[in-house]
Design a protein around this motif. Structure first.
Motif, PDB file in Angstrom:
ATOM      1  N   LEU A 261      29.796  38.112  43.928  1.00 28.46           N
ATOM      2  CA  LEU A 261      30.596  38.729  45.343  1.00 28.46           C
ATOM      3  C   LEU A 261      31.139  37.418  46.144  1.00 28.46           C
ATOM      4  CD1 LEU A 261      27.466  40.828  46.137  1.00 28.46           C
ATOM      5  CD2 LEU A 261      29.410  41.519  45.395  1.00 28.46           C
ATOM      6  N   THR A 262      31.993  37.663  47.097  1.00 31.22           N
ATOM      7  CA  THR A 262      32.624  36.716  47.942  1.00 31.22           C
ATOM      8  C   THR A 262      31.739  36.245  48.718  1.00 31.22           C
ATOM      9  OG1 THR A 262      34.942  38.049  47.575  1.00 31.22           O
ATOM     10  CG2 THR A 262      34.552  36.531  49.396  1.00 31.22           C
ATOM     11  N   ALA A 320      35.587  27.550  49.037  1.00 26.02           N
ATOM     12  CA  ALA A 320      34.173  27.663  48.344  1.00 26.02           C
ATOM     13  C   ALA A 320      34.319  28.771  47.321  1.00 26.02           C
ATOM     14  CB  ALA A 320      33.182  27.968  49.443  1.00 26.02           C
ATOM     15  N   VAL A 321      33.373  28.715  46.244  1.00 27.58           N
ATOM     16  CA  VAL A 321      33.210  29.766  45.575  1.00 27.58           C
ATOM     17  C   VAL A 321      31.701  29.839  45.119  1.00 27.58           C
ATOM     18  CG1 VAL A 321      35.564  29.666  44.332  1.00 27.58           C
ATOM     19  CG2 VAL A 321      33.668  28.360  43.550  1.00 27.58           C
ATOM     20  N   ALA A 322      31.198  31.124  44.681  1.00 23.79           N
ATOM     21  CA  ALA A 322      30.054  31.225  44.410  1.00 23.79           C
ATOM     22  C   ALA A 322      30.123  31.553  42.679  1.00 23.79           C
ATOM     23  CB  ALA A 322      29.298  32.468  44.751  1.00 23.79           C
ATOM     24  N   TYR A 323      28.990  31.211  41.774  1.00 23.19           N
ATOM     25  CA  TYR A 323      29.142  31.731  40.417  1.00 23.19           C
ATOM     26  C   TYR A 323      27.561  31.586  40.110  1.00 23.19           C
ATOM     27  CZ  TYR A 323      28.875  26.696  39.691  1.00 23.19           C
ATOM     28  OH  TYR A 323      28.403  25.384  39.797  1.00 23.19           O
ATOM     29  N   SER A 324      27.434  31.963  38.823  1.00 20.06           N
ATOM     30  CA  SER A 324      26.199  31.895  38.049  1.00 20.06           C
ATOM     31  C   SER A 324      26.242  32.006  36.597  1.00 20.06           C
ATOM     32  CB  SER A 324      25.037  33.046  38.490  1.00 20.06           C
ATOM     33  OG  SER A 324      25.591  34.006  37.946  1.00 20.06           O
ATOM     34  N   ASP A 331      36.009  35.218  44.290  1.00 25.39           N
ATOM     35  CA  ASP A 331      37.267  34.804  44.934  1.00 25.39           C
ATOM     36  C   ASP A 331      36.956  33.811  45.826  1.00 25.39           C
ATOM     37  OD1 ASP A 331      38.672  37.142  43.796  1.00 25.39           O
ATOM     38  OD2 ASP A 331      38.371  38.397  45.528  1.00 25.39           O
ATOM     39  N   VAL A 332      38.032  32.644  46.065  1.00 23.33           N
ATOM     40  CA  VAL A 332      37.884  31.538  46.846  1.00 23.33           C
ATOM     41  C   VAL A 332      37.836  32.117  48.189  1.00 23.33           C
ATOM     42  CG1 VAL A 332      38.965  29.483  47.496  1.00 23.33           C
ATOM     43  CG2 VAL A 332      39.070  30.299  45.106  1.00 23.33           C
ATOM     44  N   LEU A 333      36.825  31.828  48.872  1.00 28.14           N
ATOM     45  CA  LEU A 333      36.561  31.724  50.341  1.00 28.14           C
ATOM     46  C   LEU A 333      37.618  30.503  50.929  1.00 28.14           C
ATOM     47  CD1 LEU A 333      35.388  32.909  53.076  1.00 28.14           C
ATOM     48  CD2 LEU A 333      33.619  31.080  52.502  1.00 28.14           C
ATOM     49  N   ILE A 334      38.410  30.729  52.031  1.00 29.06           N
ATOM     50  CA  ILE A 334      39.166  29.960  52.611  1.00 29.06           C
ATOM     51  C   ILE A 334      39.014  29.733  53.920  1.00 29.06           C
ATOM     52  CG2 ILE A 334      41.570  28.984  53.183  1.00 29.06           C
ATOM     53  CD1 ILE A 334      42.365  30.159  50.302  1.00 29.06           C
TER      54      ILE A 334
END
Length: 635
Positions: A261-262, A320-324, A331-334
């Motif tokens: 999720l963004t 910033a990005v989130a992952y696991s 999606d990249v937060l800008i």
């Protein structure tokens, strides 16, 4: 008697010549050529033979080739490889590549097709000897490929062989269960995607696996019960359909990439007075966050691991990005944060239409105008102390003037006064004594012009007018020599129709003066860039500006010129103000990266001290006069 003897002698000579012409030639040439690959005897070339004799020729084709016959101008006169030498003759032995027939059949009829992928022939074709042929069996819906020519060992749908003789090939297909269908095409989806499975064959069962490795069958995998599969991580689904009495369907594989999720940032993009901190979060649990502050794109392997609020202490872009594990990066937060950390001490007198000159490590802001009117104000900014100091006022209050430093003095040219739209005034300021004196007027009125110094002389490009809308624009090049207080006036004859330097910006690199923008046809901002070489006195056009502008500022460092801010007008309507600093490389005649200022500015000024550019005054995008000094250090 003598006449009779002469006549007889001539007759004998004539008969001898006729006999020589008709019958004296006893040999002829036989020219033999070869087309294709093979040999001939006599060999290729020119041979001589006596008249009237028959010549028998022997032809031997190369392997994979055949003799096709005799060609050439006299090929039709060859009978059973024999030719009669009754004149000069030229023949060609023609060899052709052998060809074989390839017959392809399908059992049962309509169960599939066979593609011939090397030789472009669909079913039956004559193929050259030695040609490699690749066949691919393609089953139609409801069938699967079984084998070639009823040979169970030949079960690959691809068959490859060499054509060394005529051949017949049969492709056998068998009935098969229809392949499983997926409700979602493979691709990248959000967290929690639902995927359903179905089969067009009635009463068929579907078995599937999700580990990406195991091939599903009636003994491996899970029997699909009709409930859509919910995906919370990236998954490879393999599925096969089964029905008793039929061949199992082909295994269908679908790859689903599930994105995190963004992210959410608790501080919006914007301009802030001082350092701020930004907290990042995501609604999903067990997510890892990475961020960058250098403009690069963060990934699962690149960027700083987030473990608390991020301190922002300079103008930058946070990404910033989130992952696991088994979940793709979000999606990249800008977020763009503009901090006025490069903001310096405010100029005491806000104004626009001013001039700026750097002398002795200080920036002098000269003249201009604000809500109080046209100014004679002079203020000096010292970067080393970040302080301003008021200096002696100009003898004449002026705005839209030009100024330049020569040998430690500041010369102020032209401008608009309260009583004149443009003036010829020239005044000199001595920073050492903080005093002004008056120099000889210029030959033309000067307003919104440019002034630069090269080799101790001041070059002024003039493009203003006496009264707006009344007097024509003037395009001229004025040269002032401070040593002799003399002027030289030159017209700029090589310029585009309607092009004027009114409101242009200028900078110098070596012996070249560069002029940026201005106006054309008295109402539109220009994207022209002109170059004037002081030594050759030649004008030329260079690469156009990245945008149409006037009222910008320009500053040069090394071989680069920085075009700062400006505005675009169309039919005297202000369309746009610019907040950019664009870099022009004079060596390559190219425009490079663009830097964004905190606010747009036009009718401002700029000066260089060392490796830094100081931008003063001007009007901002919201119509407010700028008071802050911006310090820009090119990378």
């Amino acid at each position: 008697m003598n006449n009779r003897r002469l006549t007889g002698l001539l007759t004998v000579i004539l008969i001898a010549c006729l006999l020589s012409i008709s019958g004296c030639k006893r040999t002829y040439d036989l020219a033999i050529g070869v087309e294709g690959i093979g040999t001939v005897a006599p060999t290729r070339g020119i041979h001589q033979y006596e008249r009237g004799i028959p010549i028998t020729m022997k032809v031997v084709p190369a392997q994979g080739w055949g003799f096709a016959g005799w060609g050439g101008p006299h090929g039709k006169t060859v009978v059973r490889n024999t030719i009669i030498m009754d004149q000069n003759k030229y023949v060609t032995a023609v060899f052709q590549k052998l060809q074989h027939q390839l017959d392809i059949s399908v059992t049962p009829k309509g169960a599939g097709t066979v593609d011939v992928v090397i030789v472009p022939a669909p079913k039956v074709a004559a193929i050259e000897d030695g040609q490699t042929v690749r066949l691919i069996a393609v089953p139609n819906a409801g069938y699967a490929f079984d084998c070639w020519d009823d040979d169970p060992e030949c079960s690959s749908p691809t068959l490859e062989f060499m054509m060394d003789a005529p051949k017949s090939v049969r492709a056998t297909f068998v009935a098969q269960v229809a392949a499983p269908e997926f409700t979602k095409a493979q691709g990248t989806y959000g967290y929690g995607l639902e995927v359903g499975l179905s089969c067009a064959t009635p009463d068929a069962q579907i078995y599937y696996t999700t580990d990406g490795i195991t091939t599903p069958s009636t003994t491996e995998g899970t029997l699909y019960d009709g409930t859509p599969l919910q995906l919370t991580q990236s998954t490879v689904i393999k599925a096969v359909a089964h029905k008793a009495g039929l061949v199992d369907s082909a295994v269908v594989t679908r790859v689903y990439t599930i994105k995190a999720l963004t992210l959410v940032a608790d501080l919006a993009s914007g301009t802030y007075d001082c350092s701020v901190s930004v907290s990042l979060s995501t609604a999903a649990d067990n997510m890892t966050i990475r961020y960058t502050l250098d403009g690069s794109a963060p990934t699962a392997t690149h960027g700083t691991l987030y473990n608390g609020p991020v301190a922002i202490d300079q103008t930058l872009t946070l990404k910033a990005v989130a992952y696991s594990e088994n979940v793709a990066s979000s999606d990249v937060l800008i977020r763009d944060y503009v901090l006025l950390v490069s903001k310096k001490a405010p100029m005491p007198t806000p104004r626009k239409g001013l001039a700026a000159v750097a002398v002795g490590g200080k920036v002098y802001a000269i003249g201009g105008m604000n809500h109080t009117g046209i100014l004679d104000t002079v203020e000096a900014y010292d970067p080393s102390t970040n302080t301003w100091e008021t200096k002696a006022s100009m003898p004449t209050a002026r705005t839209y003037l030009a100024a330049v430093a020569v040998d430690g003095y500041i010369y102020a040219f032209g401008g608009r006064t309260a009583s004149a739209d443009r003036t010829k005034t020239v005044q000199r300021y001595d920073p050492q004594t903080d005093t002004w004196d008056v120099k000889p007027d210029g030959p033309q009125g000067m307003v919104l012009c440019t002034a630069v110094a090269v080799n101790g002389k001041v070059h002024i490009a003039v493009g203003g007018y006496s009264n707006p809308g009344n007097a024509p624009f003037y395009t001229g090049h004025l040269i002032y020599d401070p040593m002799t207080d003399t002027w030289e006036e030159r017209l700029i004859s090589t310029h585009a129709v309607g092009e004027y330097f009114y409101g242009a910006a200028a900078a110098v690199v070596d012996q070249d003066i560069y002029y940026f923008g201005g106006i054309y046809f008295a109402a539109y901002s220009s994207d022209y860039m002109r170059k004037y070489n002081v030594l050759s006195q030649i004008w030329s056009y260079e690469t156009s500006l990245p945008y149409f502008c006037q009222y910008a500022a320009a500053a040069d460092i090394d071989n680069n010129i920085f075009l700062i801010g400006g505005a675009r007008y169309s039919s005297d309507y202000l369309e746009q103000r610019y907040n950019t600093i664009s870099c022009y490389d004079t060596q390559t005649d190219t425009w490079g990266a663009t830097v964004t200022m905190p606010t747009a500015r036009y009718l401002h000024a700029a000066a260089v001290i060392g490796d830094r550019i100081y931008i003063v005054g001007g009007e901002t995008a919201d119509g407010v006069l700028a008071v802050d000094v911006l310090e820009y250090k090119p990378e």
